[in-house]
Structure formats: C-alpha cells, structure tokens
Design an enzyme around this catalytic site. Structure first.
Site, short mmCIF file in Angstrom:
data_model
loop_
_atom_site.label_atom_id
_atom_site.label_comp_id
_atom_site.label_asym_id
_atom_site.label_seq_id
_atom_site.Cartn_x
_atom_site.Cartn_y
_atom_site.Cartn_z
N ASP A 155 -6.19 -3.36 1.63
CA ASP A 155 -5.21 -3.37 0.70
C ASP A 155 -4.26 -4.40 0.48
OD1 ASP A 155 -4.77 -2.12 3.56
OD2 ASP A 155 -2.70 -2.87 3.02
N TYR A 158 -7.00 7.02 12.74
CA TYR A 158 -6.74 5.84 12.12
C TYR A 158 -8.16 4.89 12.39
CZ TYR A 158 -6.17 0.92 11.22
OH TYR A 158 -6.42 -0.36 10.84
N GLU A 214 -8.20 -11.76 10.00
CA GLU A 214 -8.79 -10.32 9.71
C GLU A 214 -9.58 -10.33 8.57
OE1 GLU A 214 -6.00 -7.06 9.51
OE2 GLU A 214 -7.52 -5.73 9.82
N ASN A 242 0.72 -1.07 0.08
CA ASN A 242 -0.13 0.27 -0.08
C ASN A 242 0.95 1.30 0.00
OD1 ASN A 242 -2.52 1.52 0.00
ND2 ASN A 242 -2.82 0.88 1.92
N TRP A 254 1.46 7.03 12.61
CA TRP A 254 0.03 7.26 12.28
C TRP A 254 -0.63 5.88 12.76
CZ3 TRP A 254 -2.04 3.59 8.02
CH2 TRP A 254 -3.39 4.10 7.86
N HIS A 270 -2.97 -10.57 8.84
CA HIS A 270 -3.21 -9.31 8.28
C HIS A 270 -4.33 -9.62 7.29
CE1 HIS A 270 -1.91 -5.27 6.54
NE2 HIS A 270 -2.82 -4.98 7.28
N HIS A 328 -2.47 0.58 16.63
CA HIS A 328 -1.75 1.03 15.41
C HIS A 328 -0.34 1.92 15.73
CE1 HIS A 328 -2.16 2.43 10.98
NE2 HIS A 328 -2.58 1.09 10.98
N ASP A 387 -7.19 -2.04 17.84
CA ASP A 387 -5.88 -1.68 16.83
C ASP A 387 -5.35 -0.38 17.79
OD1 ASP A 387 -3.81 -1.55 15.17
OD2 ASP A 387 -4.77 -2.00 13.62
N HIS A 426 -14.61 -5.38 10.89
CA HIS A 426 -14.04 -3.91 11.51
C HIS A 426 -15.36 -3.10 11.65
CE1 HIS A 426 -9.79 -3.32 10.03
NE2 HIS A 426 -10.09 -4.43 10.20
N GLU A 447 2.11 -6.82 11.42
CA GLU A 447 1.55 -6.66 10.18
C GLU A 447 2.21 -6.25 9.07
OE1 GLU A 447 -2.25 -4.32 10.91
OE2 GLU A 447 -1.30 -2.47 10.27
N GLU A 452 -4.04 -4.59 19.62
CA GLU A 452 -3.16 -4.70 18.24
C GLU A 452 -1.90 -3.64 18.33
OE1 GLU A 452 -5.01 -5.49 14.63
OE2 GLU A 452 -3.40 -4.61 13.51
N ARG A 469 0.79 -11.38 13.42
CA ARG A 469 -0.03 -10.87 12.24
C ARG A 469 0.67 -10.93 10.91
NH1 ARG A 469 -4.36 -8.90 12.21
NH2 ARG A 469 -3.88 -6.70 11.29
N ARG A 481 -13.77 -6.04 15.72
CA ARG A 481 -12.73 -5.22 16.03
C ARG A 481 -13.54 -3.71 16.30
NH1 ARG A 481 -7.72 -2.39 12.69
NH2 ARG A 481 -9.39 -0.77 12.16
O1 LIG Z 1 -5.94 -3.80 9.55
C1 LIG Z 1 -5.08 -3.43 10.08
O2 LIG Z 1 -5.10 -3.98 11.27
C2 LIG Z 1 -4.48 -2.31 9.84
O3 LIG Z 1 -3.61 -1.91 10.65
C3 LIG Z 1 -4.54 -1.85 8.52
C4 LIG Z 1 -3.23 -0.90 7.87
O4 LIG Z 1 -3.22 0.28 8.51
C5 LIG Z 1 -3.15 -1.01 6.56
O5 LIG Z 1 -3.17 -2.42 6.13
C6 LIG Z 1 -2.09 -0.04 5.94
O6 LIG Z 1 -1.84 -0.31 4.52
MG LIG Z 2 -3.37 -3.02 12.15
#
Ligand SMILES: O=C(O)C(=O)C[C@H](O)[C@H](O)CO
Ligand SMILES: [Mg+2]
Length: 403
Positions: free
Chosen positions: A316, A159, A339, A37, A403, A312, A212, A210, A122, A262, A236, A283, A147
């Site tokens: 994307d 996010y 996921e 991505n 992010w 994961h 992130h 998540d 999600h 991931e 996560e 993941r 989630r």
């Molecule tokens: O699906 C998730 O847990 C993610 O954190 C998604 C990511 O932000 C995404 O795959 C980035 O491209």
């Molecule tokens: Mg994630």
C-alpha cells in the site's frame, strides 16, 4: 525555481494509490506518494483543498521552509493525514532538487553508505508446511531475510496470510472484512512455525515475524521468550504502541529484538521508545512520516541509541515511496533492513522505476531524482475503488480487537 502548479492523481492498478505531482517554471516536475490505505481520499482532499493553493509561487528549492510552513502553519499538527500530505510535497520537492542537480537523490543526502539495500520478503501460508515451502522459495530467489506468517489452526482469516503468495493485499473489501483471533491459539502455534523453519532452512537466513499489535505486553513478553531459540531478526509490533512504557514489560522478559513504527507519523511517536531503548528497529517511512526531511530527523535520533532503521514497505506504499525510501536507505548510516513486498505488474507498469532487486538487495538506481515516474495515461485507466482494511474479532465471543 518557482512552483507553478500541482495536482493529485488517484489511481487503482490493483489497489489504490494517491500521487502528488508538482510543476515548476523551469519545466522540472517531481512526484511524491500520499497513499494512506483505506483513507486515501482524506489525504487527496487535504492536498487539493488545503495544501496546493499554498504551494503556488513558492521556491521549489526551499524544501525545509516549505516543510515548516506546512507543519507549523497548519496549527493542527501531526496525524497520518497531515503527515502523509506533507510527505508527498517533501518527496516531490526532493525529486525536483535532485533532478535540478542532475544527481540521484542519495547523493544529495550525503552519498552512498552501502553497496545495496538488504530487504526482507514476505512468505506466508495457510499452515506451517505451506509457509515453510514459501520461505524456502524466497531463499531460492536470493532473499537473505524472510518474514514468515502462517494461518493459525481454528482461525478462519488472520493478518499476513494471503491467497496469492507473492502479492499480499489486505485491503480486500468495499466495506471492512472480518478476521477472527485467539491469542491462546496463536501463542501456541507461532513457536512451532519457527522451530520447523529453522529445522528446514538452517541458520544462514534472517527470519522476521509481524505480530501486528495483537498481543498485550505480557503476552508479547511470553511470545518473545518462546521465540528466542530461533534467533529472529525481529518481532514486529508485539503490542499497540500508544502506551509506550508498555514496552518496558516486554523488554524485561525477552531478548528477541523488537521493531515498531509503521503507523507512526512524527518523531514524537518514536521519541520514548527510542530514548528508553525499548526497541531495536524503527519502522517509520517516507510516506507516513513527513517525507525524507522528517525521516532523517527520526533516524538521527535513533542513531544516538543504536536503534537502526527498518522502513515499512508494504504494497500500500506506492513505488514512489519505495524509490524515495531506497535513496534514504542507501545513505542512512544506521540502516538495518528494508521491507519489500513486491507490487503487481499492473502497479509497476503505472509507476516505471529505476530500482531493481538482485540477490536479496534492492538498488536505488542512478537516474537523477528518486527514479520513479507515473504514466498518467495508464493511471487514468484504473479509477479509484473504495477499499478498507479488515477488522478483527475475538473468535470465542466476537469482541472487536486489534487487527
Ligand atoms: O508490512 C507490514 O508490516 C504491515 O504490517 C502491513 C500493514 O498491515 C499495511 O501496511 C496496512 O495498510
Ligand atoms: Mg507490520
């Protein structure tokens, strides 16, 4: 069976995907996902300019030898671009081998270990009440695990919160868009979300969250501790995993289970976290971690430490990755969860597939191979569109942060 040709197909049915297609002299073809991505064209060039010329004339059945040839042979090992390219070759070759054997891929890996693959969906919303409604909607659709991500008061964009609740697409600009962040506001808000969720949803469903990579280890320890009463399935990416010993600090403060990986691309990224038992779920998945061949090695290492898989599966990662991952999940003994972010109808039409969702589980299907194809004529109608993931800045002073 000789490889006679290979090509890279780039398309954008709502979002960008890079797909490798391998041809053989027996007429069998296979496909693999190579999508990274926001950096798609780097992998496409790696494949077209540096990998495909080395594939022509090789025996398509020698998956392991080709994997070693591309990994060791590059000299410059590892990294997301290299490992996504190797993954695409590996996935396409497993697809071909399974088609040649006239078997669904999971049979070649060792057969079924379970009747279906439990997935998590999600749910998200701008505030707590919207998120609660979405979680209840997912529960009514049959999901056993959900989630939950919610907007944080005082922050404009964070996010995990999207305009379209069923389809989340973070790569939203031809240049990176900007989100804002405040750890204080988030740490205050997240436990309130899960308190309300348990109140409305009860205790039958698994809840996931998540982080992130946005917290420091000690902040992550505090979050994990504050979420303990709500018994999460996992928290996560509580902190960035470059310094893996940082997870010791989190473990010392909380028993909320932890999932990471991931952004990992080899077993070397996973080794310390697994061997020191700093995590509960790994993941890594097919497309970014070197394909089925390498993911199997990661899962076997994890099994020794009772760490389970939680591949994961964001949008994307193309349906080709999802198809291959589901065959892996159907076999892998130490499976945890998969996921599942639904792809849009446009994407599903470009990638016809055999997997299906039923009552909280995905089923890989029985088509020989990994069961996912690409409609090239349709794909050609969706040319590449440059798109980036967002960046994040601290709300109070604009400092760039994770992010
Ligand atoms: O699906 C998730 O847990 C993610 O954190 C998604 C990511 O932000 C995404 O795959 C980035 O491209
Ligand atoms: Mg994630």
């Amino acid at each position: 069976m000789k490889i006679t040709d290979a090509k890279v197909i780039i398309c954008s049915p709502g979002r960008n995907f890079v797909t490798l297609k391998i041809y053989t002299d027996e007429g069998l073809t296979g496909i693999g996902d190579a999508t990274l991505n926001g950096r798609e064209l780097a992998v496409a060039s790696y494949l077209t300019d540096h990998v495909i010329p080395c594939l022509i004339g090789r025996d398509a059945h020698q998956i392991e030898d080709i994997w070693q040839y591309l990994y060791r042979g590059a000299y410059w090992r590892r990294g997301p671009v290299t490992m996504s390219a190797i993954a695409a070759v590996d996935t396409a070759l497993w697809d071909i081998k399974a088609k040649a054997a006239n078997m669904p891929l999971y049979q070649l890996l060792g057969g079924k270990s379970r009747n279906g693959v439990m997935v998590y969906g999600h749910a998200n919303g701008g505030d707590i009440e919207e998120t609660v409604d979405e979680v209840l909607r997912y529960a009514s659709l049959g999901y056993k695990a959900i989630r939950a991500q919610a907007g944080v008061p005082g922050l404009k964009k964070v996010y995990g919160v999207s305009k379209d609740s069923m389809f989340y697409e973070p790569a939203d600009g031809s240049l990176p868009s900007e989100h804002d962040w405040s750890t204080e506001r988030y740490l205050d808000h997240a436990p309130k979300l899960f308190d309300r969720l348990r109140d409305k949803l009860g205790w039958e469903h698994h809840l996931l969250h998540d982080v992130h990579h946005r917290l420091t280890p000690i902040e992550a320890g505090r979050l994990g501790k504050s979420l303990e009463p709500y018994r999460l399935f996992w928290m996560e990416d509580p902190t960035a995993a470059e310094n893996q010993d940082a997870f010791r600090l989190i473990r010392e403060h909380t028993v909320t289970p932890i999932a990471v990986g991931e952004v990992f691309n080899t077993i070397w990224d996973c080794k310390e976290l697994i061997e020191k038992q700093y995590i509960d779920y790994i993941r890594a998945t097919v497309v970014h971690a070197g394909g089925i061949t390498h993911l199997r090695r990661i899962a076997d290492l994890a099994a020794m430490y009772q760490v389970r898989t939680g591949c994961h599966g964001a949008t994307d990662l193309s349906p080709v990755c999802m198809g291959a991952a589901l065959h892996f999940d159907t076999w892998v003994p130490n499976f945890g969860i998969q996921e599942y972010m639904r792809h849009t109808e446009e994407t599903d039409a470009v990638f016809p597939h055999d997997y299906r969702f039923e009552d909280g589980f995905l089923h890989a299907g029985e088509t020989p191979g990994h069961g996912v194809d690409i409609d090239e004529a349709l794909a050609a109608k969706y040319p590449y569109q440059r798109a980036f993931l967002p960046v994040n800045r601290l709300a109070h002073d604009g400092t760039l942060c994770n992010w």
